[in-house]
Design a protein around this motif. Structure first.
Motif, short mmCIF file in Angstrom:
data_model
loop_
_atom_site.label_atom_id
_atom_site.label_comp_id
_atom_site.label_asym_id
_atom_site.label_seq_id
_atom_site.Cartn_x
_atom_site.Cartn_y
_atom_site.Cartn_z
N ILE A 194 42.98 51.44 26.60
CA ILE A 194 41.61 51.32 27.11
C ILE A 194 41.06 49.91 26.93
N TRP A 195 41.65 49.14 26.00
CA TRP A 195 41.18 47.78 25.78
C TRP A 195 41.47 46.88 26.98
N LYS A 196 42.37 47.31 27.86
CA LYS A 196 42.67 46.51 29.05
C LYS A 196 41.64 46.72 30.17
N VAL A 197 40.88 47.79 30.09
CA VAL A 197 39.92 48.09 31.17
C VAL A 197 38.90 46.98 31.35
N PRO A 198 38.29 46.44 30.27
CA PRO A 198 37.36 45.31 30.49
C PRO A 198 38.03 44.10 31.13
N ILE A 199 39.31 43.87 30.82
CA ILE A 199 40.01 42.74 31.44
C ILE A 199 40.19 42.99 32.94
N VAL A 200 40.58 44.22 33.29
CA VAL A 200 40.79 44.55 34.70
C VAL A 200 39.49 44.41 35.48
N TYR A 201 38.41 45.00 34.96
CA TYR A 201 37.15 44.95 35.70
C TYR A 201 36.49 43.57 35.60
N GLY A 202 36.76 42.85 34.52
CA GLY A 202 36.25 41.48 34.45
C GLY A 202 36.89 40.61 35.50
N LEU A 203 38.22 40.78 35.68
CA LEU A 203 38.94 40.00 36.69
C LEU A 203 38.51 40.39 38.09
N LEU A 204 38.49 41.69 38.37
CA LEU A 204 38.09 42.14 39.71
C LEU A 204 36.62 41.86 39.99
N GLY A 205 35.77 42.11 38.98
CA GLY A 205 34.34 41.88 39.18
C GLY A 205 34.02 40.40 39.35
N GLY A 206 34.67 39.54 38.55
CA GLY A 206 34.41 38.11 38.67
C GLY A 206 34.84 37.57 40.02
N LEU A 207 36.01 37.98 40.47
CA LEU A 207 36.48 37.52 41.78
C LEU A 207 35.61 38.06 42.91
N THR A 208 35.17 39.31 42.77
CA THR A 208 34.31 39.90 43.81
C THR A 208 32.97 39.17 43.88
N TRP A 209 32.37 38.91 42.72
CA TRP A 209 31.10 38.19 42.71
C TRP A 209 31.26 36.79 43.30
N TYR A 210 32.35 36.12 42.96
CA TYR A 210 32.59 34.77 43.48
C TYR A 210 32.78 34.81 45.00
N SER A 211 33.46 35.84 45.51
CA SER A 211 33.66 35.94 46.95
C SER A 211 32.34 36.19 47.67
N ILE A 212 31.45 36.97 47.06
CA ILE A 212 30.14 37.23 47.67
C ILE A 212 29.33 35.93 47.73
N ASP A 213 29.35 35.16 46.64
CA ASP A 213 28.61 33.90 46.62
C ASP A 213 29.17 32.92 47.65
N LEU A 214 30.49 32.84 47.75
CA LEU A 214 31.10 31.95 48.74
C LEU A 214 30.78 32.40 50.15
N THR A 215 30.78 33.70 50.39
CA THR A 215 30.46 34.22 51.72
C THR A 215 29.03 33.88 52.11
N ARG A 216 28.10 34.01 51.15
CA ARG A 216 26.71 33.69 51.44
C ARG A 216 26.55 32.21 51.80
N ARG A 217 27.20 31.34 51.03
CA ARG A 217 27.11 29.91 51.31
C ARG A 217 27.79 29.55 52.63
N TYR A 218 28.90 30.23 52.92
CA TYR A 218 29.57 29.99 54.20
C TYR A 218 28.67 30.37 55.36
N HIS A 219 27.99 31.49 55.26
CA HIS A 219 27.08 31.92 56.32
C HIS A 219 25.92 30.95 56.49
N ASP A 220 25.42 30.42 55.36
CA ASP A 220 24.31 29.46 55.45
C ASP A 220 24.72 28.20 56.20
#
Length: 227
Positions: free
Chosen positions: A94-120
């Motif tokens: 279970i100690w790996k779950v924060p690593i998995v969601y931290g990696l997926l969540g961080g990349l997802t948030w970064y992609s959303i921010d990049l998409t917003r700036r690309y649209h602007d």
């Protein structure tokens, strides 16, 4: 040139995270093996065969020391495909779950921010370009982008954000796949029977290889040391 440099930087960061997660997997597996000191290789009769299909090895269930039932690797793989981290929980990691969601969540948030700036910048490039109609097809120009901005710079920045976003999308897919592979591989490793009393005896002997050529055969025999 700058866009490719930025993409390479993102790729290096992502690969570093992958190696970190893989290293954690290897370390955790090593600790698990070390904790099974009293276990030893079991003969074939250790496994119970299905009464409905005599002699079927597929019908057996792997069990850990003390009668603990080990999950099927395929089941763990499907769980990780449905919900990331579920397979790690099934593997008692279970100690790996924060690593998995931290990696997926961080990349997802970064992609959303990049998409917003690309649209602007896409909207600004379209609206400030004299060769396009003034219909604000991609929305209004953001306030932080001046109307006197150079069109070539806007185009370059727009393409940079788009390339970075695409690279992050690839990273998300790889991270999702790594989550599945990690859970599946460790589920297989848990059934390995290892003990500190085990040793090996390598031996070399001459042999005849293909085309009647002489060679040497290396064989390794695993055995349990006598106490």
């Amino acid at each position: 040139m700058r866009s490719w440099t930025a993409c390479l930087d993102c790729l290096r960061i992502f690969l570093s995270l992958i190696f970190f997660l893989f290293g954690c997997t290897i370390y955790s597996y090593g600790q698990t093996l070390r904790s099974r000191i009293d276990r030893s290789f079991q003969p074939l009769s250790h496994y119970s065969l299905s009464p409905e299909v005599p002699g079927s090895l597929d019908a057996r269930q792997d069990t850990a020391e003390g009668g603990e039932s080990l999950p099927s690797p395929n089941s763990v793989m499907y769980k990780s495909m449905i919900i990331p981290g579920w397979g790690q929980v099934t593997n008692n990691q279970i100690w790996k779950v924060p690593i998995v969601y931290g990696l997926l969540g961080g990349l997802t948030w970064y992609s959303i921010d990049l998409t917003r700036r690309y649209h602007d910048y896409r909207a600004a490039y379209y609206n400030l370009n004299d060769q396009t109609s003034d219909d604000q097809r991609f929305g209004p120009t953001p306030d932080y982008i001046p109307e006197s901005a150079n069109l070539e710079q806007l185009k370059t920045i727009r393409n940079t954000y788009r390339n970075r976003r695409d690279m992050v999308y690839i990273g998300i897919a790889l991270a999702y796949g790594l989550n599945i592979v990690d859970a599946y591989v460790f589920a297989h490793m848990r059934s390995f029977d290892v003990s500190d009393n085990l040793s090996m005896r390598p031996s070399l002997k001459p042999d005849v290889m293909a085309h009647a050529a002489f060679g040497v055969t290396l064989s390794v025999e695993l055995f349990k040391k006598s106490k």
